[in-house]
Scaffold this active site. Sequence first.
Site, short mmCIF file in Angstrom:
data_model
loop_
_atom_site.label_atom_id
_atom_site.label_comp_id
_atom_site.label_asym_id
_atom_site.label_seq_id
_atom_site.Cartn_x
_atom_site.Cartn_y
_atom_site.Cartn_z
CG ASP A 1 93.05 154.15 81.71
OD1 ASP A 1 92.84 154.77 80.65
OD2 ASP A 1 92.39 154.33 82.75
CG ASP B 1 91.38 160.37 85.09
OD1 ASP B 1 91.74 160.30 86.29
OD2 ASP B 1 90.66 161.27 84.65
CG ASP C 1 90.68 153.18 86.40
OD1 ASP C 1 90.97 153.27 85.18
OD2 ASP C 1 89.91 153.96 86.96
#
Length: 364
Positions: A44, A46, A248
């Site tokens: 991922d 961001d 995250d």
Amino acid sequence: MQHSPAAEAAGTARATEPAEPVLPSRPLPCDSGLHTAYDTALLDLDGVVYAGGEAVPHAVDSLAAARESGLRLAYVTNNAARTPQTVAAHLTRLGVPAAAEEVITSAQAVARLIAEQVPRGARVLAVGADGLRVALEERGLTVVETADEEPAAVVQGYGGPAMEWGRLIEAAIAVQRGVPWFASNTDLTIPSGRGIAPGNGSAVEVVRIATRWLRTPPEPQVAGKPLPPMHRESILRTGARRPLVVGDRLDTDIEGAHAGRVDSLLVLTGVTDAAQLLAARPVHRPTYVARDLRSLLESQPEVTGDADSGFGCRGWLAHAGADQLTLEGDGDPVDGLRALCGAAWSAAGECRLDTENALARLGF
């Protein structure tokens, strides 16, 4: 299709197409570095590689070392606004050299989903930014602007702050007319440098509200994480055989890994905090837990024990009591968090545990 080193380490090796994903009851061990146990990291962006447009601490050096070791890197994002070329250029400016072919977006995933259901060259009413338009055109589809152009499909992707309200009106009218409805993703919010902003899911909700009066309220087909079309797009584009999802967010990255039946690594550099991790539902529990991307080059310690004796990880021992978690010992705080995960996940569903004191001892 995919192989799970962690499941094998836990004595639960997965078949080629298992009936159900393996849901961890504790973070699992990996004796070798993750960069040698897996062939491709599906990262991922961001909160993992960058935050607010700037590189997350240790990300640049860790990714460079992982690539040098032979681990393939691919960047998987639910943001449909930017083209892969734009994302790759951004990563390269940050010091993470990337090619457009290494970037997979939800726009690409939804474009494939649409192309499988409409004729080549079909008109598609696209509500979004350049990333969505380019992905549709690469699939041989014709992008149109209004519901009156007789589209064969309508698709929504994040359009950024400049998206006009009129675009949502056109989408709502087309959906009311029975045009098949698609969405790149349904993330309600996205992080920004100034706070939390509405995401594509919020725009999808606008169209849903405008069409809910229909006898059978429509629902969009969604491609992005955590749903299977996004994982399929990532595997098709990378050819990964032993992928590791790195993210995250529990409800997109980690749940998406479970849906794809592959292992996952949660890093604590983004939106998920330690308390949310301890309270995670089974489909939101990662295979591995780490502070940041340096963990790609490290082994993962074993969490030992059981509900009676407590859960240990290196110098820490965690117990789930009647109403709270307790922790004793010393060492790396992330090892203490891993031990707490074992205790909390083993007690999940029995009670709501008070985690504040235990986490405070670790500095989380």
